[in-house]
Design a protein around this motif. Structure first.
Motif, PDB file in Angstrom:
ATOM      1  N   PHE A  46      -0.624 -35.887  -5.415  1.00 33.74           N
ATOM      2  CA  PHE A  46      -1.298 -34.667  -5.840  1.00 33.74           C
ATOM      3  C   PHE A  46      -0.608 -33.469  -5.194  1.00 33.74           C
ATOM      4  CE2 PHE A  46      -4.758 -37.841  -6.253  1.00 33.74           C
ATOM      5  CZ  PHE A  46      -4.997 -37.684  -7.604  1.00 33.74           C
ATOM      6  N   SER A  47       0.394 -32.929  -5.869  1.00 36.10           N
ATOM      7  CA  SER A  47       1.213 -31.866  -5.288  1.00 36.10           C
ATOM      8  C   SER A  47       0.426 -30.575  -5.066  1.00 36.10           C
ATOM      9  CB  SER A  47       2.441 -31.598  -6.157  1.00 36.10           C
ATOM     10  OG  SER A  47       2.062 -31.277  -7.472  1.00 36.10           O
ATOM     11  N   SER A  48      -0.544 -30.280  -5.888  1.00 36.08           N
ATOM     12  CA  SER A  48      -1.318 -29.052  -5.699  1.00 36.08           C
ATOM     13  C   SER A  48      -2.177 -29.111  -4.442  1.00 36.08           C
ATOM     14  CB  SER A  48      -2.205 -28.768  -6.915  1.00 36.08           C
ATOM     15  OG  SER A  48      -3.168 -29.795  -7.056  1.00 36.08           O
ATOM     16  N   ALA A  49      -2.418 -30.316  -3.933  1.00 33.29           N
ATOM     17  CA  ALA A  49      -3.178 -30.479  -2.690  1.00 33.29           C
ATOM     18  C   ALA A  49      -2.246 -30.649  -1.488  1.00 33.29           C
ATOM     19  CB  ALA A  49      -4.124 -31.671  -2.804  1.00 33.29           C
ATOM     20  N   GLY A  50      -0.935 -30.435  -1.699  1.00 32.64           N
ATOM     21  CA  GLY A  50       0.021 -30.480  -0.605  1.00 32.64           C
ATOM     22  C   GLY A  50       0.663 -31.830  -0.365  1.00 32.64           C
ATOM     23  N   TYR A  51       0.396 -32.820  -1.215  1.00 35.04           N
ATOM     24  CA  TYR A  51       0.977 -34.144  -1.019  1.00 35.04           C
ATOM     25  C   TYR A  51       2.382 -34.216  -1.603  1.00 35.04           C
ATOM     26  CZ  TYR A  51      -3.486 -35.901   0.570  1.00 35.04           C
ATOM     27  OH  TYR A  51      -4.633 -36.118   1.293  1.00 35.04           O
ATOM     28  N   ARG A  52       3.282 -34.876  -0.878  1.00 38.23           N
ATOM     29  CA  ARG A  52       4.650 -35.117  -1.335  1.00 38.23           C
ATOM     30  C   ARG A  52       4.965 -36.591  -1.092  1.00 38.23           C
ATOM     31  NH1 ARG A  52       8.388 -30.587  -0.236  1.00 38.23           N
ATOM     32  NH2 ARG A  52       9.884 -31.976  -1.222  1.00 38.23           N
ATOM     33  N   TRP A  53       5.851 -37.142  -1.905  1.00 38.26           N
ATOM     34  CA  TRP A  53       6.253 -38.531  -1.741  1.00 38.26           C
ATOM     35  C   TRP A  53       7.186 -38.647  -0.544  1.00 38.26           C
ATOM     36  CZ3 TRP A  53       4.722 -43.143  -2.955  1.00 38.26           C
ATOM     37  CH2 TRP A  53       5.571 -44.221  -2.756  1.00 38.26           C
ATOM     38  N   SER A  54       6.884 -39.566   0.360  1.00 39.50           N
ATOM     39  CA  SER A  54       7.735 -39.840   1.515  1.00 39.50           C
ATOM     40  C   SER A  54       8.503 -41.129   1.266  1.00 39.50           C
ATOM     41  CB  SER A  54       6.903 -39.977   2.795  1.00 39.50           C
ATOM     42  OG  SER A  54       7.721 -40.428   3.855  1.00 39.50           O
ATOM     43  N   VAL A  55       9.834 -41.013   1.247  1.00 35.62           N
ATOM     44  CA  VAL A  55      10.681 -42.190   1.064  1.00 35.62           C
ATOM     45  C   VAL A  55      10.566 -43.109   2.272  1.00 35.62           C
ATOM     46  CG1 VAL A  55      13.090 -42.930   0.795  1.00 35.62           C
ATOM     47  CG2 VAL A  55      12.257 -40.916  -0.436  1.00 35.62           C
ATOM     48  N   LEU A  56      10.495 -42.526   3.474  1.00 39.20           N
ATOM     49  CA  LEU A  56      10.399 -43.345   4.691  1.00 39.20           C
ATOM     50  C   LEU A  56       9.080 -44.097   4.781  1.00 39.20           C
ATOM     51  CD1 LEU A  56      11.950 -41.175   7.551  1.00 39.20           C
ATOM     52  CD2 LEU A  56      12.971 -43.052   6.274  1.00 39.20           C
ATOM     53  N   LYS A  57       7.990 -43.422   4.492  1.00 36.04           N
ATOM     54  CA  LYS A  57       6.668 -44.053   4.626  1.00 36.04           C
ATOM     55  C   LYS A  57       6.231 -44.787   3.365  1.00 36.04           C
ATOM     56  CE  LYS A  57       5.036 -41.037   8.230  1.00 36.04           C
ATOM     57  NZ  LYS A  57       4.153 -41.586   9.225  1.00 36.04           N
ATOM     58  N   LYS A  58       6.959 -44.545   2.265  1.00 34.34           N
ATOM     59  CA  LYS A  58       6.663 -45.176   0.973  1.00 34.34           C
ATOM     60  C   LYS A  58       5.224 -44.922   0.515  1.00 34.34           C
ATOM     61  CE  LYS A  58      10.139 -48.791   1.515  1.00 34.34           C
ATOM     62  NZ  LYS A  58      10.912 -48.113   2.506  1.00 34.34           N
ATOM     63  N   THR A  59       4.796 -43.689   0.704  1.00 33.85           N
ATOM     64  CA  THR A  59       3.466 -43.280   0.267  1.00 33.85           C
ATOM     65  C   THR A  59       3.434 -41.760   0.152  1.00 33.85           C
ATOM     66  OG1 THR A  59       1.101 -43.557   0.673  1.00 33.85           O
ATOM     67  CG2 THR A  59       2.469 -43.106   2.593  1.00 33.85           C
ATOM     68  N   CYS A  60       2.359 -41.248  -0.383  1.00 32.89           N
ATOM     69  CA  CYS A  60       2.167 -39.802  -0.459  1.00 32.89           C
ATOM     70  C   CYS A  60       1.669 -39.307   0.899  1.00 32.89           C
ATOM     71  CB  CYS A  60       1.131 -39.453  -1.530  1.00 32.89           C
ATOM     72  SG  CYS A  60       1.623 -39.947  -3.197  1.00 32.89           S
ATOM     73  N   ILE A  61       2.285 -38.244   1.395  1.00 33.32           N
ATOM     74  CA  ILE A  61       1.864 -37.657   2.669  1.00 33.32           C
ATOM     75  C   ILE A  61       1.755 -36.154   2.506  1.00 33.32           C
ATOM     76  CG2 ILE A  61       3.010 -39.453   4.037  1.00 33.32           C
ATOM     77  CD1 ILE A  61       5.123 -37.252   4.759  1.00 33.32           C
ATOM     78  N   ARG A  62       1.118 -35.532   3.460  1.00 34.27           N
ATOM     79  CA  ARG A  62       1.113 -34.079   3.560  1.00 34.27           C
ATOM     80  C   ARG A  62       2.044 -33.752   4.732  1.00 34.27           C
ATOM     81  NH1 ARG A  62      -5.075 -32.197   3.225  1.00 34.27           N
ATOM     82  NH2 ARG A  62      -4.517 -30.706   1.627  1.00 34.27           N
TER      83      ARG A  62
END
Length: 161
Positions: free
Chosen positions: A48-64
């Motif tokens: 959810f990019s509008s809520a500040g989440y970005r895909w993390s390649v290292l963590k393999k999940t959405c993070i803020r």
């Protein structure tokens, strides 16, 4: 007479609300912007990019990145009230990779280091971890920061407690 007034009110309501999308077009508002409510849009990874989440390649999940990463600010003087555009670094736990989230970059930049204590590098970027964090592009310092350990403080405002 009351039925006639009631029917007239329903007719006015139906006509005035029939095409809110057209009203948005006439007002110069894009229909897509009406649908962009925080947490409603998803990117190609389901974040959810509008809520500040970005895909993390290292963590393999959405993070803020602003919650999970190390904040790196421009090394210029910041005056009260000025906006600060930060970069964020997420470090691989027990590893030799770092992920940079840079302003105006759609995807993150994955950096690697040869060994503990050496800088993380990727193309012209270097992330130095000696005495805080310094992000350089070529020979120029672009961002700097430090690891901050925020703790939750509990208790009351009463000095006697």
């Amino acid at each position: 007479m009351k039925k006639l007034v009631f029917l007239f009110a329903i007719l006015i309501s139906a006509v005035s609300c029939r095409d809110l999308g057209g009203a948005a077009d006439n007002a110069g508002i894009q229909k897509d912007s009406l649908a962009k409510v925080a947490g409603v849009d998803k990117d190609e990874n389901g974040c959810f990019s509008s809520a500040g989440y970005r895909w993390s390649v290292l963590k393999k999940t959405c993070i803020r990145p602003f919650e999970d990463g190390i904040r790196l600010n421009p090394p210029t003087e910041i005056k009260a009230g000025d906006p600060v555009i930060s970069a964020f670094a997420v470090l691989e736990e027990d590893g030799n990779k770092a992920e940079l989230f840079l302003p105006n970059y759609k995807s993150s930049v994955i950096m690697e280091r040869k060994s503990e204590g050496s800088p993380y590098v990727k193309d012209e970027w270097q992330l130095l971890t000696d005495k805080g964090f310094t992000l350089k592009k070529g020979d120029s310092i672009m961002y700097a920061g430090a690891m901050v350990n925020e703790e939750v403080i509990t208790g009351s405002d009463n000095p006697e407690d």
